[in-house]
Scaffold this motif. Structure first.
Motif: not given
Length: 293
Positions: A54-62, A64-65
């Motif tokens: 979950s943390e990795t997915q959140h960091e990936n979103k950041l 990407k932004r």
């Protein structure tokens, strides 16, 4: 006798069989307990892995932004480079000379007259048969310069300039005052060649200007006005005295909405009497800065 022996053997075998079954049951229970403990451990590890995912997915979103922002900035830089190249192609044989750190001027084929009619200055592009040749000439009202102001941070828009010496005497109405000594020119909005400030960004601006007169045989008098695209925003005047009266100065501050590309400049309101004074004792000056967007 044989019957008694068989009975004793049956009892012994029954006891031995009973003991083996009890040990087997205990062993099974022990192994089941170990398996349950291991299962609990696996569940904890699984929960930790889910949290990490979950943390990795959140960091990936950041990330990407941030990557999208970088791509946008690169696109803007490419557009700016293309615009600059288009300007250079339009200028053709024009040459750029750097007169100071804060001022760039274009000298292209043709004449740029320093004394336009009634002192008003503006520049117009005139085409020729050769698309690489660009001519300049002065007309009655200011228009955008060939080279626009540089792109600077919004907070860095500010300029201040003053007259390095007294003006010519008896200036006519609507004569543009060109402040040739530039102290600061953040964003290169002010041009000391024509005295015009071109807003590099849209926002609310503050402008300050002053005028000084000095004693002369005729009582000196001067009135200046600040204009936005030719429309008056504010004005000041100062009247001196005959010989022995010293020098007198007046100033004012105006605040106005200004859009990107708007022209702001100082000009005479009416014909002056005598010189507009400017030296180390009192400066006739023009300054402006961006308050906020």
């Amino acid at each position: 006798m044989a019957l008694v022996l068989c009975l004793i053997l049956h009892v012994v075998l029954s006891k031995v069989s009973g003991l083996d079954a009890e040990d087997w049951r205990k062993e099974i229970e022990k192994r089941l307990s170990s398996l349950e403990e291991f299962n609990v451990h696996l569940q904890k590890e699984n929960a930790n892995l889910r949290f990490i995912v979950s943390e990795t997915q959140h960091e990936n979103k950041l990330l990407k932004r941030e990557l999208n922002k970088v791509v946008e900035r690169v696109d803007k830089c490419e557009e700016a480079i293309l615009t600059h190249d288009d300007i250079q192609r339009t200028l053709g044989r024009g040459t750029v000379t750097k007169e100071s750190d804060d001022d760039l001027k274009i000298f292209s084929k043709g004449n740029r007259h320093s004394n336009p009619r009634r002192g008003e200055r503006s520049m117009e592009l005139v085409g020729s048969e050769n698309e690489n040749e660009v001519f300049t000439k002065w007309k009655g009202q200011p228009v955008p310069r060939i080279v626009p102001p540089d792109s600077y941070p919004v907070s860095a828009v500010a300029f201040y300039g003053y007259l390095s010496k007294n003006s010519a005497p008896n200036l006519p109405p609507h004569h543009l005052i060109v402040y040739d000594k530039v102290v600061i020119n953040r964003a290169n909005g002010y041009n000391k060649g024509d005295g015009i400030f071109i807003a590099p960004v849209t926002g609310v601006y503050a402008f300050h200007f002053s005028v000084c007169v000095f004693e002369s045989p005729d009582i000196p008098w001067a009135s200046l006005e600040i204009a936005l695209n030719g429309n008056t925003l504010g004005s000041i005047f100062e009247e001196g005295a005959a010989s022995g009266g010293g020098f007198h100065c007046s100033s004012t501050l105006v605040i106005s909405d200004v859009h990107i590309g708007d022209h702001v400049f100082i000009r005479t309101m009416q014909t002056t009497i005598g010189h507009i004074h400017s030296d180390q004792r009192g400066r006739t000056s023009f300054s402006g800065w961006l308050l906020y967007r």
